[in-house]
Scaffold this motif. Structure first.
Motif, PDB file in Angstrom:
ATOM      1  N   ALA A 235      17.261  16.786  18.370  1.00 27.82           N
ATOM      2  CA  ALA A 235      16.782  15.543  17.754  1.00 27.82           C
ATOM      3  C   ALA A 235      17.134  15.404  16.285  1.00 27.82           C
ATOM      4  CB  ALA A 235      15.269  15.415  17.967  1.00 27.82           C
ATOM      5  N   PRO A 236      16.970  16.469  15.445  1.00 31.78           N
ATOM      6  CA  PRO A 236      17.321  16.284  14.020  1.00 31.78           C
ATOM      7  C   PRO A 236      18.793  15.931  13.809  1.00 31.78           C
ATOM      8  CG  PRO A 236      15.919  18.204  14.304  1.00 31.78           C
ATOM      9  CD  PRO A 236      16.326  17.777  15.688  1.00 31.78           C
ATOM     10  N   LEU A 240      20.551  12.308  12.438  1.00 30.87           N
ATOM     11  CA  LEU A 240      21.497  12.232  11.324  1.00 30.87           C
ATOM     12  C   LEU A 240      22.789  11.541  11.745  1.00 30.87           C
ATOM     13  CD1 LEU A 240      22.227  13.029   8.411  1.00 30.87           C
ATOM     14  CD2 LEU A 240      23.125  15.167   9.331  1.00 30.87           C
ATOM     15  N   LEU A 241      23.231  11.780  12.983  1.00 34.22           N
ATOM     16  CA  LEU A 241      24.498  11.228  13.450  1.00 34.22           C
ATOM     17  C   LEU A 241      24.353   9.821  14.039  1.00 34.22           C
ATOM     18  CD1 LEU A 241      26.153  14.383  15.058  1.00 34.22           C
ATOM     19  CD2 LEU A 241      26.633  13.342  12.836  1.00 34.22           C
ATOM     20  N   THR A 242      23.166   9.244  13.933  1.00 32.76           N
ATOM     21  CA  THR A 242      22.964   7.853  14.353  1.00 32.76           C
ATOM     22  C   THR A 242      23.072   6.956  13.133  1.00 32.76           C
ATOM     23  OG1 THR A 242      21.519   8.552  16.166  1.00 32.76           O
ATOM     24  CG2 THR A 242      21.370   6.251  15.464  1.00 32.76           C
ATOM     25  N   ASP A 243      24.005   6.016  13.168  1.00 36.16           N
ATOM     26  CA  ASP A 243      24.276   5.207  11.979  1.00 36.16           C
ATOM     27  C   ASP A 243      23.334   4.007  11.877  1.00 36.16           C
ATOM     28  OD1 ASP A 243      25.239   3.113  13.593  1.00 36.16           O
ATOM     29  OD2 ASP A 243      27.335   3.663  13.316  1.00 36.16           O
ATOM     30  N   ALA A 244      23.582   3.184  10.873  1.00 32.10           N
ATOM     31  CA  ALA A 244      22.699   2.061  10.577  1.00 32.10           C
ATOM     32  C   ALA A 244      22.689   1.006  11.684  1.00 32.10           C
ATOM     33  CB  ALA A 244      23.110   1.415   9.255  1.00 32.10           C
TER      34      ALA A 244
END
Length: 409
Positions: A235-236, A240-244
């Motif tokens: 999950a962490p 982080l790798l999920t963008d705006a």
């Protein structure tokens, strides 16, 4: 010696590894075409790298003529504790520079009409005499040789060795650049140092690099930092790798898509964890790149008429500081092997020559990063590592000889 005149080569990947190979083969008489998946010209990133004389020598043999200084000269490395005191130092004069200082002249040296961008590889087929690349737009290209220089996410490697995938190492690297002129006077004493800072949570590395137009003039340089920061998989890392836009990227966030809350969190953590003036560098960085740290080892570097080089074949953690040099040495070893034998035999000789050195680079990088992966405050916190601070300073980015990166023990 094998005849090279009129022989055709396809290079997949237009970054430094691919351009080293393309230029070296082009100068030997090969008909070379480079295909890169990124539309338009690749961004000339300012990310800092260590300079090695070996790289300069291969650049010259690849046809690059560059009148700029090699970079910014530093006199040695220092290890700094969480309160800012110097724990160890090593006298090692060297130049540090920027990625674009290698990429830009390589790109200019290669004929523009032979560079094809926006070309995503979808598959390849080879037989005894040729190899054909198939692209997403429906086009294809055929040659006697295909070089996979498309990075650690390599589509070429996926085609020839699908079981070889990058392994996440348990931490990320936050990269940032700050213009020298924007710092407060308090930063001046450390600007010119090559610093390894151990704040009790990961590792922070900082050093000066050339500014715009490769300027090494005082006041016009930049400060480059890389903060290795433990982060759990799952999950962490997914967050982080999920963008705006809500897109989850497989391996890294493209420039400009990092979510604002992640940038804010790192700046706040710098205030809490880093001593001044190093925290100032993180606070003043206008843009960040985040690099999840992976490693990768291929079982071979030649697969019939397909060669892998650079990070497509072996991805070492950045601690060794030889990523560009390793790609350059791979490319030159490949070109030299092709001077002496037909493609399949040449690729076998190329692999035999480079595999031991690439494996050593990965092993040393794993050794240097083990304390971060284990979440230890400093490398000597675990005597089993046998990595005292002076040894870390010695091994980081210091190849012993051409293709030799030292031993991990």
């Amino acid at each position: 010696m094998a005849t090279t005149a009129g022989r055709r080569a396809i290079v997949i990947g237009g970054s430094v590894g691919g351009l080293f190979a393309a230029n070296l083969l082009h100068r030997r008489g090969w008909d070379v075409r480079v295909y890169d998946r990124v539309p338009g010209s690749l961004e000339s990133r300012g990310t800092g790298i260590a300079h090695h004389p070996e790289t300069e020598a291969i650049l010259a043999r690849a046809g690059v003529r560059d009148e700029h200084a090699p970079g910014v000269r530093v006199e040695g490395r220092v290890a700094v504790g969480p309160d800012g005191t110097i724990l160890a130092h090593e006298h090692y004069p060297q130049y540090v520079t920027a990625w674009g200082r290698v990429f830009n002249p390589l790109r200019l040296a290669f004929p523009a009409e032979r560079m094809h961008t926006g070309m995503e590889l979808r598959g390849l087929v080879q037989d005894a005499d040729s190899v054909t690349a198939h692209f997403a737009d429906g086009s294809r290209a055929t040659a006697e040789l295909l070089v996979g220089a498309d990075g650690f996410r390599s589509a070429v490697r996926t085609a020839v060795a699908p079981d070889v995938v990058p392994i996440y190492c348990g931490y990320v690297g936050w990269r940032g650049l700050v213009e020298e002129a924007s710092f407060s006077p308090a930063f001046a004493p450390v600007f010119a140092q090559f610093t390894f800072l151990f704040p009790g949570h990961g590792e922070f590395i900082g050093y000066p690099i050339p500014g715009l137009n490769d300027s090494a003039e005082p006041g016009r340089r930049r400060y480059n930092f890389l903060w290795y920061y433990p982060l759990d998989a799952g999950a962490p890392l997914d967050d982080l790798l999920t963008d705006a836009t809500g897109t989850r990227h497989a391996y890294s966030i493209p420039p400009g898509l990092l979510r604002p809350e992640h940038r804010a969190a790192v700046k706040a953590d710098a205030v809490a964890r880093l001593p001044e003036p190093y925290a100032e560098a993180v606070r003043r960085a206008e843009g960040f790149l985040v690099q999840p740290i992976y490693e990768l080892e291929s079982p071979a570097m030649g697969f019939g008429r397909v060669a892998l080089l650079g990070d497509a074949a072996f991805t070492a953690r950045p601690h060794v500081g030889v990523g560009v040099l390793k790609a350059a040495e791979d490319a030159e070893a490949l070109a030299e092997a092709l001077d002496e034998a037909p493609v399949p035999a040449a690729l076998a000789a190329y692999g035999a020559r480079r595999l031991p050195h690439c494996r050593a680079a990965v092993a040393v990088s794993r050794h240097l990063g083990a304390f971060i992966e284990r979440r230890l405050p400093r490398p000597e916190a675990d005597p089993a590592l046998g990595l005292a601070l002076p040894r870390l300073l010695e091994l980081s980015g210091r190849p012993v000889a051409r293709g030799a990166y030292g031993n991990a023990d």
